[in-house]
Enzyme design. Sequence first.
Site, PDB file in Angstrom:
ATOM      1  N   ASP A   1       0.855  -1.202   0.000  1.00  0.00           N
ATOM      2  CA  ASP A   1       0.000   0.000   0.000  1.00  0.00           C
ATOM      3  C   ASP A   1       0.884   1.242   0.000  1.00  0.00           C
ATOM      4  OD1 ASP A   1       0.824  -0.479   2.708  1.00  0.00           O
ATOM      5  OD2 ASP A   1      -0.792   0.827   3.433  1.00  0.00           O
TER       6      ASP A   1
ATOM      7  N   GLU B   1       0.146  -0.740   5.864  1.00  0.00           N
ATOM      8  CA  GLU B   1       1.255  -0.142   6.627  1.00  0.00           C
ATOM      9  C   GLU B   1       1.038   1.357   6.784  1.00  0.00           C
ATOM     10  OE1 GLU B   1       5.072   1.597   7.783  1.00  0.00           O
ATOM     11  OE2 GLU B   1       3.995   2.016   5.934  1.00  0.00           O
TER      12      GLU B   1
END
Lengths: 449, 449
Positions: free
Chosen positions: B78, B143
Site C-alpha cells: 500500500d 502499513e
Amino acid sequence: MSLPPFFDDYLHFLRFASVSTDDRYREHVHACAAWLSGYLQKAGLKSEIHATPGHPIVTAHSPRHPAKPTVLIYGHYDVQPADPLDLWLHPPFEPHVENGKIYARGSTDNKGQIFSHICGVRQLFESGGQLPVNVVFLVEGEEEVGSDHLAPFLEAHREQLQCDVVVISDTGMIAPGVPTFTYGLRGIAAMEIFLQGPSKDLHSGIFGGAVANPLTELCRLAATLHGPDGKIAVEGFYDGILPLQDWERGAWKTCGMDDAELKRITGAPELQGEAGYTSLERTWARPTCELNGLTGGYQGQGTKTVLPSQASAKLTFRLVPGQEPARILDLVETHLRGRCPPSITLRVERGHSGGAYYVDPHGPYGQAAQDALRAVFPGKEPVLIREGGSIPIVADFKKILGVDTLLLGLALPDAGIHSSNECFPVEHLELGMRLNRALLGALAVPRNG
Amino acid sequence: MSLPPFFDDYLHFLRFASVSTDDRYREHVHACAAWLSGYLQKAGLKSEIHATPGHPIVTAHSPRHPAKPTVLIYGHYDVQPADPLDLWLHPPFEPHVENGKIYARGSTDNKGQIFSHICGVRQLFESGGQLPVNVVFLVEGEEEVGSDHLAPFLEAHREQLQCDVVVISDTGMIAPGVPTFTYGLRGIAAMEIFLQGPSKDLHSGIFGGAVANPLTELCRLAATLHGPDGKIAVEGFYDGILPLQDWERGAWKTCGMDDAELKRITGAPELQGEAGYTSLERTWARPTCELNGLTGGYQGQGTKTVLPSQASAKLTFRLVPGQEPARILDLVETHLRGRCPPSITLRVERGHSGGAYYVDPHGPYGQAAQDALRAVFPGKEPVLIREGGSIPIVADFKKILGVDTLLLGLALPDAGIHSSNECFPVEHLELGMRLNRALLGALAVPRNG
C-alpha cells in the site's frame, strides 16, 4: 395561508445561484442581473444594466418630478456561497416553502427584502397610484464580496443617482413583530495569510522535529491575536474607538434579546466574548477578529503522516466607529510579522474593507423612518439598535452622494443568513411592500433638518 | 543506462493506485494484492492472499528445510495518498523515468524495496541456485494506515510465520552510496480532534464577538501544545524516555547529514526544533507533536464572513523508546480537555499507534546485516543510525514471533516519500537484489547470540 402577490416571481429570483465570490457562478450572477432589470422594467420603471470590471449593477428610475424629493433604494442581488451543502435540508437554490417560511439562499439576504421594495412600487403603479417621491433603485451584485465597484460607479453616476436619502433593507428586526430602526453598523476589513515552511510536503517521521510545521506555527500565530480576556491583543487596535453612550447601553438592556435566547438561536454551549461588555454590546458596538477559514495539510479520510509545506487562514475584522480599516490591517500585519518565526515565510493578502457607520436616530430622516415603522406596526414603538454586520457602501453614500442612509431591515434573528437553511417569512414579503409605501409617503413630507 | 532485470514488472507494480487510507481506492488495493501474489508465485514461491477486515495480506514461502534458518522478509504494497496532485510533475501512478530515477508514488516506499527482495530470490531461482535459508515473504496492504490487522494475523499464523529473524527494507540510507544499518525507530500515536461551537455556521457580523469561534479556539488550543523552547508542553510527555547515549550523539555528529544539507533538501527557510538537540537528534531520537491537517470554515475562493460551527485537526506524535503510545494519547487528551473553554464541545478520536523500536547493533544479527552491507558496498563501513519514521509492526514481530528485526533500507533522503514526486534510483533496484542475496547468505552462517 394565502400567498402574497408576485410570489412566483420571488421564487424565480431565488432560483438564480448568484454567488458573487466564486467564479464558477459567474453566469448565474449575470443571468440574475438580466432578469432583475427586466423585472424592474415590468414594474413600471426605466431600468438599465451597467457592466463593471466585476458583476453588473442594475439601476431603475421613476420619472423625475423636480418638486418631489428623491429616495434611492439600495439592495443587492448577489448571495453568499451555500456550502457546506450537506447542512441544508433542501437544495439552497430550489426554494422550499414550509411552516410559513421560504427556505433558499438569499431568501432574506437580500433578495426577499429588495424584492418587496420593488413590488411595493409595482403594486402602487398597478393600482393606478402616483409615487409620492421620485424613486431610484440601485441593486448591485458584489455586496457579499465588498462592493468593490460600487463607489467608482457612484462617482461616475453622481448626477443620475442624486437623491435626498438612501433606504436600505438589509438589516434585521430585533424579534418577530418588533419594528426596528438601525442607526449604526460595524465596518469590516479582510485579510488572508499564507504560511510557507518547507518547499514541499515532508514525511513527518523523517523530518518532523527539525523543521517547523506551518500548521503549528499558524495556530501559534493566530493564538496571539486574542488575550485571555477575549480582547484583541494587537497593539493600537482599540485606539480612537468612540465609546458607547450611556443611553445606548441602557436601552439595549431592555430591547428583548437576552443571552438565553442568543444561546438558543446559535446553539453555542456557552457564550464567550470580550470582558466587560454584554453580548449585544459585543456584537453591535465592539470590534472583533474572526478566523473565517483554516486550511492546511491532509483533509481527507484517515491519517496522513505529513509535515505540510503550507497553511493559510482567512480573517475578517469587524470594526466600530472610530476605527479605520486600512490602519487596522496595517496593525495586524505588523503584529503577525513581528511574531512569525524565521522558519516560516509569511505572505499577507488584503481583501475588501469598509468603515463602520453611525447616523443620528433623532434627526429628521430618522424620525420619518420611525413614522413609517409605526404605520406598519400599529401601536408599537420602534426599537433603536445598532447592528454587528457591515454594509460598507453606507459610508460611500454619505461621502460620494452626500446623503444619509436609513436602515429598515426585515431579517429575523434566526433567518440563517450566511449560514445553512436561510429563510424568510412569507408574510414579510407583503410587510415589506407596505413598509415601502409608508416610508415613501413619510419621506414626501418636508421636515426640519 | 541499461535497465535492471524485471524492470517492466516493477513499473506494472507501481501503476496500482494502492492508497490504503481512502475507501475510493479499495479496488486498486485489492487488484494490487492479487497481482503481487501472482508475481511471487511466478518468482518460484508458494503464495497466498489472506483476507482481513481491512486490506489483504500477501504471503509466500520457499520450501522449508528444517536444517536452515528461516528469514521473514516484510514489506507493504500500500502507498500514501498522492494529493496534493498539483505538486506532481508527472501523474503519480504513471511511472516516469528521468535522470536515472523512477518517479511514482510508492517507487521507494515500499514497492521498489520489497520488489527488489522478491527479484533477488527470483534471480537466484532462475540461475538455478539454491536459497541458503528458508524465506517467508509477508507483504501487507495497511502499513500506511497503522497495520491494524497485521498483529492479529501474526497471532493467528504464528506457526507458518515462525522464523529466526525479520528483514525489512523500508528505511533510508544516510546518503547515496553509504551503507546504512538502522537500529532504532520512532513510534507513532495518532489523534483527530473536533471542536464544535455553535450548532450551525453563523454570520460573523450578527453574532461575531458574543459566540466563540471554533477556528480561533482550535488555534489557541493547538498553540498550548508547544512551549517557546520547542518542547512539547504536555505534562508528563517526556517521562520515562531512555536518554540518548554518548556514543550515539558522538557518531551522529560525523555521519554526513548537516543542517545546510537538511535545509537544502527540505527547502525550509530556517530549521527549528527542540532546544538542546541537533537536527539529527531531534528527528531520530526525540518525540514530536505534529499537526498533519487543519480544517474549518470557508476554504473556497474569496471571502466568506462566516463564524464556523466546527473545526478539526489531525495530529500525530512521534515517540521514542520509553514512551507508551496509549499513555501519550491519554496525556494529550487530558491536556486538551483541561484547556478547552466551556463555549466549545471537544471530541477526540484516537487513530493508529505503535511503539518505538531499538535493537542492539552489536548483536549477532546486527553483525550479519553489517556484513551483507560490506559485501554490497565494498570498502565502505556501514553507518549506524536511528530513524525518525515509524514501523510499528517491528515491535509486534518481537512480541508475537519473538524475533528481532533488521532494517536495511534503500531510500535516499530526497526520495520524496509521503510527499510529491516520490522517486527511486533505477540502480537501487539491482542493488536491492544483490543486498538480498548477500544478506540471505550472511544469515545462513550460525553466530553466537
